[in-house]
Design an enzyme around this catalytic site. Structure first.
Site, PDB file in Angstrom:
ATOM      1  N   LYS A 200      15.184  -3.045   5.163  1.00 56.46           N
ATOM      2  CA  LYS A 200      13.968  -2.389   5.628  1.00 56.46           C
ATOM      3  C   LYS A 200      14.116  -1.851   7.052  1.00 56.46           C
ATOM      4  CE  LYS A 200      11.429  -2.682   1.958  1.00 56.46           C
ATOM      5  NZ  LYS A 200      11.175  -1.450   1.164  1.00 56.46           N
ATOM      6  N   HIS A 219       8.899   5.895   0.448  1.00 59.03           N
ATOM      7  CA  HIS A 219       8.987   4.539  -0.101  1.00 59.03           C
ATOM      8  C   HIS A 219       8.700   4.663  -1.588  1.00 59.03           C
ATOM      9  CE1 HIS A 219       7.431   0.133  -0.231  1.00 59.03           C
ATOM     10  NE2 HIS A 219       8.718   0.185  -0.474  1.00 59.03           N
ATOM     11  N   THR A 244      10.424  -0.558  -9.250  1.00 58.86           N
ATOM     12  CA  THR A 244      11.722  -0.867  -9.852  1.00 58.86           C
ATOM     13  C   THR A 244      11.627  -0.869 -11.369  1.00 58.86           C
ATOM     14  OG1 THR A 244      12.403  -2.172  -7.944  1.00 58.86           O
ATOM     15  CG2 THR A 244      13.551  -2.594 -10.013  1.00 58.86           C
ATOM     16  N   ARG A 324      13.824 -12.843  -5.929  1.00 59.53           N
ATOM     17  CA  ARG A 324      14.440 -11.530  -6.126  1.00 59.53           C
ATOM     18  C   ARG A 324      15.918 -11.632  -6.483  1.00 59.53           C
ATOM     19  NH1 ARG A 324      11.778  -6.879  -3.979  1.00 59.53           N
ATOM     20  NH2 ARG A 324       9.787  -7.377  -3.017  1.00 59.53           N
TER      21      ARG A 324
END
Length: 532
Positions: A200, A219, A244, A324
């Site tokens: 990020k 983004h 995603t 994640r």
């Protein structure tokens, strides 16, 4: 362990970063995993994955992110959204961090931010943790070995989780710090092991630098039709809204899952990998992403697993709901080899509406698209940021306020100009709640969302009959093949229509109150949408 390739004329010593222990440059994935295991940084998982826990911080720390206020950026940073740090505070922070680093081993990865060679950023990432090197090697783009011989970084990132900042001495908020210094071309990260801060910080750099070149940083995820890069779609949205998942359509080519630029040539991915949420991930719903959780080198972050079988538990969120996995883009079978696409033909703005008011899809006029882009309405989902434990309605302008160094109108104007020039069709897609607000209603069925997106992207939705939404004025399809017509009218999904009306009015007022800050900066057509 032998170090990898590096420009012999541009080592850390040449940058004035010296006194360290062993410095290991550009190690490959096997070597990084080997080093991480020797240093007891995590566990080798099934298929050669690497299982880690990030300790206290399992999400980003946006309130601990600072921009150094130098003369070159003082008039262009959106200071209301970016905490400032003095040059003196940064200098003290840098000196203290280097002193802390002395004698310890570090890992360096020289990487590219951006798939388009004309606009990429050359980034050197210095990490205390070997697995952070593995993570960022996945998430940014890897140079060819021959390119490393002449690599000179545009920016250097130093990530030292064991270093604790001193708020009084360094001018930061806590002992966790992310400090961006555009003048010194450096980012310092300390006090957090959460790997997402690495990527990020690069996104934030590109968000500042690219608009000066007329490039829109986004983004968003992106994909294009098979054999037809001209038919490109981008998916704006905050973490947890489905960027995603929805861009990984097996019938389209994946350009990337999180961060892209829109130049005069077209769309290009900033990254070389994906950073996917794994909570409740299933082989049935998302087979490609699920398969990466047993592929060599994938970083599995903050997931509970069986200590004997190493089997992952996709439902146990006792560590965090923000569990994640990070993996290279090529692990997705339909990923683009070039990570390049055309000018977006369709722009999807994803929102997770915890109020249960918005329809699953709506078509936007260009002015309405600008209204919703600057509004950035969604719900922060559990775990993405520290302290968020359940969906929290929020307005995050440009669908990424924490990463926006410039004022929102800068990005809004760029997007407006590109939509006008290239004729993109804009859609608002709600992946949040239906049949009631969070706690009463249920999450929008992903099968319905996929069917609606397929119809939007293949052009068939344009032929549907639309109604005008009474609350926001956008067009909502009345019927779509394969989708329960009741879902398309959110009011009809509520047991109490009057309660829906009250909730809808509340949301409209929230939008208006939030958008008042942009009214002095917008065109008349967008202002008409805001005022109604």
């Amino acid at each position: 362990m032998a170090s990898g390739r590096v420009n012999p004329a541009h080592t850390l010593d040449d940058q004035g970063i010296n006194g360290l222990g062993q410095v290991l440059y550009n190690l490959s994935e096997p070597a990084l995993i080997e080093a991480a295991l020797k240093r007891d940084e995590g566990t080798l998982g099934r298929g050669g994955t690497f299982l880690v826990e990030t300790g206290k911080y399992t999400g980003r720390s946006p309130k601990d992110k600072h921009v150094v206020k130098t003369a070159g950026v003082a008039d262009t940073i959106w200071w209301e959204n970016n905490a400032e740090m003095s040059p003196e505070g940064f200098d003290a922070l840098y000196a203290d961090m280097l002193e802390h680093m002395k004698g310890k081993d570090y890992f360096v990865q020289d990487l590219f931010g951006g798939a388009d060679p004309a606009h990429r950023l050359d980034v050197r990432v210095v990490t205390e943790l070997a697995w952070h090197g593995l993570f960022i090697r996945h998430l940014l783009r890897r140079p060819a070995r021959s390119e490393l011989d002449s690599f000179v970084p545009d920016f250097t990132i130093i990530n030292c989780p064991s270093f604790k900042a001193d708020p009084e001495k360094h001018g930061c908020r806590s002992d966790t710090v992310i400090a961006l210094n555009f003048e010194r071309k450096m980012i310092l990260i300390g006090g957090t092991e959460y790997a997402g801060e690495n990527k990020k910080s690069v996104f934030t750099l590109l968000n500042y630098m690219l608009p000066e070149k007329g490039i829109m940083p986004m983004h968003c995820s992106a994909n294009h039709a098979v054999g037809n890069p001209v038919d490109t779609a981008v998916f704006f949205g905050l973490s947890g809204t489905g960027k995603t998942t929805l861009s990984a359509d097996p019938n389209r080519v994946l350009i990337g899952d999180d961060e892209h630029g829109w130049s005069e040539r077209g769309t290009f991915n900033f990254e070389g990998g994906c950073y996917a949420k794994t909570i409740n991930l299933s082989a049935e719903a998302e087979p490609e992403i699920y398969a990466t959780t047993e592929k060599f080198g994938t970083v599995i972050e903050n997931m509970v697993f069986d200590p004997e079988t190493l089997e992952l538990d996709f439902e146990d969120d006792s560590l965090t709901a923000n569990m994640r996995c990070a993996y290279p883009l090529e692990y997705i079978s339909n990923a683009s080899d070039t990570a390049l696409g055309g000018h977006p033909k369709n722009i999807i703005m994803l929102t997770c509406d915890a109020f249960g008011v918005l329809p699953p899809i709506a078509r936007l006029t260009p002015a309405q698209a600008m209204y919703h882009f600057l509004s950035g309405f969604t719900s922060k989902v559990a775990g993405t940021e520290r302290g968020v434990t359940e969906p929290t309605p929020t307005f995050s302008t440009c669908f990424g306020a924490p990463f926006m160094p410039r004022r929102p109108e800068t990005y809004g104007k760029l997007l407006q100009e590109k939509i006008a020039k290239h004729g993109a069709t804009c859609w608002l897609v709600n992946t949040g709640w239906t049949g009631g607000a969070y706690g009463t209603g249920s999450r929008m069925p992903i099968k319905a969302t996929r069917a609606l997106l397929t119809a939007a992207l293949d052009g068939s939705l344009a032929d549907a009959t639309f109604r005008k939404d009474a609350n926001f004025g956008f067009d909502v399809p009345v019927t779509v093949d394969g989708v329960d017509a009741k879902l398309l009218d959110p009011r009809s999904t509520w047991a109490d229509a009057a309660a829906y009306d009250a909730q809808a009015q509340n949301l409209v007022e929230m939008f208006a109150e939030n958008f008042a800050q942009y009214v002095p900066y917008i065109d008349e057509d967008v202002k008409a949408v805001a005022i109604g």
